[in-house]
Scaffold this active site. Structure first.
Site, mmCIF file in Angstrom:
data_model
loop_
_atom_site.group_PDB
_atom_site.id
_atom_site.type_symbol
_atom_site.label_atom_id
_atom_site.label_comp_id
_atom_site.label_asym_id
_atom_site.label_seq_id
_atom_site.Cartn_x
_atom_site.Cartn_y
_atom_site.Cartn_z
ATOM 1 N N GLY A 54 31.077 -90.035 -15.328
ATOM 2 C CA GLY A 54 32.531 -90.020 -15.426
ATOM 3 C C GLY A 54 32.916 -89.763 -16.868
ATOM 4 C CB CYS A 81 25.885 -90.223 -17.058
ATOM 5 S SG CYS A 81 26.756 -89.817 -18.556
ATOM 6 C CE1 TYR A 82 32.767 -95.222 -17.364
ATOM 7 C CE2 TYR A 82 32.506 -95.300 -14.974
ATOM 8 C CZ TYR A 82 33.159 -95.700 -16.129
ATOM 9 O OH TYR A 82 34.204 -96.574 -16.039
ATOM 10 C CG HIS A 168 24.525 -85.646 -16.136
ATOM 11 N ND1 HIS A 168 25.459 -86.150 -15.257
ATOM 12 C CD2 HIS A 168 24.994 -85.900 -17.374
ATOM 13 C CE1 HIS A 168 26.459 -86.680 -15.943
ATOM 14 N NE2 HIS A 168 26.205 -86.545 -17.227
ATOM 15 C CD GLU A 170 24.348 -85.181 -12.012
ATOM 16 O OE1 GLU A 170 23.274 -85.749 -12.294
ATOM 17 O OE2 GLU A 170 25.448 -85.554 -12.460
ATOM 18 C CB SER A 222 39.446 -62.082 3.890
ATOM 19 O OG SER A 222 38.172 -62.654 3.661
ATOM 20 N N GLY A 223 37.383 -61.282 6.409
ATOM 21 C CA GLY A 223 36.126 -60.572 6.646
ATOM 22 C C GLY A 223 35.047 -61.014 5.663
ATOM 23 N N GLY A 224 35.447 -61.758 4.619
ATOM 24 C CA GLY A 224 34.484 -62.274 3.643
ATOM 25 C C GLY A 224 33.703 -63.448 4.224
ATOM 26 C CB VAL A 225 30.695 -65.246 2.945
ATOM 27 C CG1 VAL A 225 29.736 -66.293 3.489
ATOM 28 C CG2 VAL A 225 29.961 -63.990 2.549
ATOM 29 C CG ASP A 226 33.928 -68.221 1.008
ATOM 30 O OD1 ASP A 226 32.696 -68.069 1.165
ATOM 31 O OD2 ASP A 226 34.477 -68.237 -0.101
ATOM 32 C CB SER A 227 37.976 -66.256 5.774
ATOM 33 O OG SER A 227 37.604 -64.910 5.860
ATOM 34 C CB SER A 228 33.174 -64.746 8.207
ATOM 35 O OG SER A 228 33.777 -63.553 7.806
ATOM 36 C CE LYS A 369 30.283 -66.732 -1.242
ATOM 37 N NZ LYS A 369 31.746 -66.577 -1.225
#
Ligand code: XMP
Length: 513
Positions: A54, A81-82, A168, A170, A222-228, A369
């Site tokens: 944090g 960390c924090y 960290h 991660e 949109s045809g893109g990955v995310d909206s598909s 992604k």
């Protein structure tokens, strides 16, 4: 339900990255507000707690503090960390406030491998970013790792299974960081690796159903990955309660609209509405040459058309679906830098949900992604959708230089189609970041058969990149470039010359605009 690891969020930008690493270990975790009562964690059957980093000092007036009872729950804990400073603060150690932050690479020397560092080397490069520092161990703890700057860089209380690390684990910059997290999860908390993409989908489906009930969801495809992927997931959850809207803005690539209709309309049988607004877009873009102005017109017109089409759909929708990902934070997260420079602004329909009183449904919000791609694959989306190259929202509008006309778009579409065909056939499509053509409104002399020609120029832009922040032109085999160029000049009327863009980003951008 698999065992739950609680990640208490103390406001670090990296909390979602911790959750992502836990998913990579195929373990189920849930992010909780830092103040969540211990009783709630107990009721949820939490078997391990991770305290995130944090930005604050534990001594700050507004410092986020957890419910002190969490230290008495009897479940293993890892403070990062924090998080380790909180352990020092609440468990009677000493934390010193320092004005200077320790920031950047350090080397951890492992003093005692134990369960946390099992199987790891003695020296590990780690990434630090902290101001305060633990200077006296809380009772029951011992140091298991040191750095040049800290004798207590890693600490352990075997009795309570409490661990604390100043760096960290991660982030990508910490070597073997994910192994430390896995050791904590499997070796210390004793959870099983049983959380997979399929489980994520099953849970997401349940959550969507809970949120939506018998309501109706609209989603702009949109045809893109995310909206598909969002569409496929929503469809799995609520079937006919989902309506997708696809706006043909006249700036799409060849065959794009037909592909969307085939996949979503025919294959998935989604209620798909295609709105042909190409004439409107082209009319408004007529004679406009300035890139920012083009973008503004395209963006504004899109929102307008989208909103109009939603209004015309019968039956009131209460929800707007969106393929928002965990704010496209790039892989190599830099801590303490300017967050705005790391996060790509999302291309969304600004203000629309409020105006139309729609609630957002964002089933991919916590994912990155590559995780979204795995979800897409598991949902049966085809490879060319799941692994599609990025395509800008304003479409070919940023790839026709100068003013945009139907004729120029047609030439660009045909040239780009040839390029995509050859990239796919050679397998390079999936190896590069982006490959596309740009239309240049310049005419040059050439010969075609016996005739002298005076035709346009097409630029090929093919780049390698990992995050689009920087990019380099792809060193493709000359034979491939030759084949694409030969086919474009032969098959696409109006093109007399093809050039290859050999600029890197920076200073050039990927798109030409
Ligand atoms: P530049 O040209 O800035 O592009 O190097 C970086 C990446 O972003 C994509 N891009 C966009 N994506 N809406 C989008 O969704 C946009 O307006 C937009 N402009 C650029 C570009 O294709 C590249 O991958």
């Amino acid at each position: 339900m698999p065992s739950t690891i609680a990640v208490l969020d103390f406001g670090s930008q990296l909390t979602q990255v911790i959750a992502r690493r836990i998913r990579e270990c195929q373990v189920y975790s849930k992010i909780y507000h830092y103040s969540t009562p211990a009783a709630k964690l107990r009721a949820d059957g939490v078997v391990g707690i991770i305290l995130s980093g944090g930005p604050q000092s534990v001594y700050a007036k507004q410092a986020p503090h957890p419910d002190p009872e969490i230290f008495k729950l009897g479940v293993p804990m890892l403070g990062i960390c924090y998080g380790v400073q909180l352990m020092g603060y609440f468990l009677d150690g000493v934390v010193e406030h320092s004005k200077a932050r320790e920031y950047g690479h350090g080397v951890l020397t492992v003093k005692k491998a134990g369960r946390l560092f099992a199987g790891l080397p003695k020296k590990i490069r780690v990434w630090n970013s902290h101001g305060d520092k633990l200077t006296k161990l809380p009772p029951g703890f011992r140091a298991i790792g040191t750095t040049d700057n800290s004798p207590f860089a890693a600490i352990e209380d075997l009795q309570r299974s409490f661990y604390g690390i100043q760096f960290h684990p991660e982030v990508f910059h910490t070597e073997r960081g994910v192994d430390m997290i896995r050791n904590f999860l499997l070796g210390v908390c004793g959870v099983k690796q049983e959380w997979t993409t399929r489980d994520f989908i099953a849970q997401a489906v349940e959550k969507i159903r809970d949120q939506v009930g018998s309501g109706r969801v609209l989603l702009g495809l949109s045809g893109g990955v995310d909206s598909s992927v969002a569409a496929a997931l929503l469809h799995k959850a609520i079937g006919k309660q989902l309506t997708c809207v696809f706006v043909d803005n006249g700036l799409l690539r060849k065959g794009e609209r037909a592909a969307v209709e085939k996949l979503y309309g025919d294959h998935f049988q989604i209620d798909l509405r295609v709105v042909d607004a190409s004439k409107l877009f082209l009319r408004r873009l007529k004679g406009v040459t300035e890139p920012e102005q083009k973008r503004k017109i395209i963006g504004r017109t899109f929102v307008e058309v989208f909103e109009q089409s939603l209004k015309s759909i019968k039956g009131r929708a209460q929800f707007l679906g969106q393929g928002t990902l965990y704010p496209d934070v790039i892989e190599s997260v830099s801590i303490g830098g300017n967050p705005a420079s790391l996060i790509k602004t999302h291309h969304n329909v600004g203000g629309l949900p409020e105006r139309m009183k729609l609630k957002l449904v964002e089933p991919l919000r916590e994912l990155f992604k590559d995780e979204v791609r795995r979800v897409g694959e598991a949902l049966g989306l085809p490879r060319e959708v799941v692994w599609r190259q990025p395509f800008p929202g304003p479409g070919l509008g940023v790839r026709v230089m100068g003013d945009i006309t139907a004729e120029k778009l047609e030439i660009l579409r045909n040239a780009d189609y040839v390029l995509q065909e050859e990239m796919l056939a050679s397998g390079y499509y999936y190896k590069v970041w982006q490959s596309f053509c740009v239309f240049l409104p310049v005419r040059t002399v050439g010969v075609f058969g016996d005739e002298r020609t005076y035709d346009y120029v097409i630029a090929m832009r093919i780049v390698e990149s990992t995050d689009a922040m920087t990019a380099d032109w792809a060193k493709l085999p000359h034979e491939l470039l030759q084949k694409i160029s030969g086919r474009i000049t032969n098959e696409v009327r109006g093109v007399g010359r093809v050039v290859y863009d050999v600029s890197s980003k920076p200073p050039a951008t990927i798109e030409w605009e």
